[in-house]
Design a protein around this motif. Sequence first.
Motif, short mmCIF file in Angstrom:
data_model
loop_
_atom_site.label_atom_id
_atom_site.label_comp_id
_atom_site.label_asym_id
_atom_site.label_seq_id
_atom_site.Cartn_x
_atom_site.Cartn_y
_atom_site.Cartn_z
N ARG A 413 0.75 -1.25 0.07
CA ARG A 413 -0.08 0.04 -0.04
C ARG A 413 0.86 1.36 0.06
N ASP A 414 1.88 1.20 0.89
CA ASP A 414 2.93 2.49 1.02
C ASP A 414 3.53 2.60 -0.43
N MET A 415 4.09 1.37 -0.90
CA MET A 415 4.87 1.28 -2.13
C MET A 415 4.10 2.05 -3.41
N PHE A 416 2.90 1.54 -3.29
CA PHE A 416 2.07 1.94 -4.37
C PHE A 416 1.74 3.78 -4.27
N MET A 417 1.37 3.99 -3.14
CA MET A 417 1.04 5.39 -2.80
C MET A 417 2.58 6.15 -2.99
N GLY A 418 3.55 5.65 -2.80
CA GLY A 418 4.81 6.20 -2.87
C GLY A 418 5.46 6.33 -4.27
N ILE A 419 4.68 5.99 -5.34
CA ILE A 419 5.43 6.11 -6.67
C ILE A 419 5.39 7.48 -6.90
N GLN A 420 6.99 7.89 -7.24
CA GLN A 420 7.19 9.13 -7.52
C GLN A 420 7.53 9.46 -9.05
#
Length: 447
Positions: A413-420
Amino acid sequence: MSTNNIDTELTALQDAVAVALEHAKKLGTSAAEVAISKQQGLSVSTREKEVETVEFNKDGALGITVYRDGCKGSSSTSDLSPEAIAVAVKAADDIARYTSSDPFSGLADKALMAQTIRDLDLYHPQDISPDELAQLAIRAEEASLSVDSRVQHSDGATANAHTAAKVYGNSHGFLKGYCSSRYSLSCVVIGEEDDGNMQRDYDYTIARKYNELMTPESVGILAANKTASRLNARKIPTAKLPVLFSPEIATGLMGHLIGAISGSSLYRKSSFLQGSINTQLFPEWFNIEENPHLIGALASANYDSEGVATQQRNIIDAGHLSTYLLTSYSARKLDLVNTGHAGGIYNWTLSHSGQTFDELVKAMGTGLIVTEVMGQGVNMVTGDYSRGAAGFYVENGEIQFPVEEITIAGNLRDMFMGIQGVAKDRDLRSSIRTGGILLSEMKIAGS
């Protein structure tokens, strides 16, 4: 399978499916579906520029599933004679009589069957001899061993040529078939450091059309350069850093999304994305579009393995999850609408953020490029992610040295939202078409 006999081959397979369906009807079954495929291919492997294996395969089987008052039975046969088909259908019906009733089983709804069949340009037969394929593999090896004095050993090259004919029919009156072709070439090489430590890497090319493969020399050179770049790898201290997944690893990251939004995971309540329709999972600029009808693409199809029409749709729209991936069974279990995903996904294309991969490296500043992941450390119930990794350490936007024997960890979840960022130079060699993906931060366990 040559162009001359392809129509005859398809017609024969369709006739076999029709025979099976007719037998099922005569037995008084509630419904039936039949799938048949015939594949043939040639694969040649070389090692150290010598032919190691030559494999020719030609196989196929008819699979029949019948439904009787909510009970399901299946059988198969590779013998397509009318007598053998009749025996297989009878066997499936006998099994159905002894299985438990399942109210969610059965054919996909008739209204969902594909009506429009487009020419997706999937079939390009090419007469290729074992010698020709062997030469492709040898040329790739020769090129790979001419790049760097530290890369003097090949772990093998393989060239493949495959064609297939597939037919699916059911008692709704659906009966369709198509042919496809696929060619590929891969090369694996080994590099050795002064102290004897070794590294291995590879490259490959794949296409529907034989003449659209990369040259063997290009494949070999890329494999050698990737291997040489990994030599003298080291650990880095434990830290939290931005992480840039190479395109090959980025497709795996999206593969976890596929698993989490697939119907089977959802009705088993084994997904961290349970109840997430219309929920924001990614940044608002991020989209994933599915287009099953791209001409000549590797994951194009007019219908899924249940005959349901495929359709262009947004999987992720402005960062929000728009749909689950449902078959007829999972849709009924979840009281949702079948999305035509029996058998997989179809040409997912990720939106990009405007930069090339190299530009994302510069934008990252200090961080880690991940080019390889190892292990199965992904908990699909919680989304926790922890895998062994290798790649390159970056400082001030420049690659400093290769990295190995580390672990990267986070939560999906954090990785998906953290896509820059997503690179615009996409890798088109799989069903997920994406460039490298830059994440804002992950935990790096090192020395």
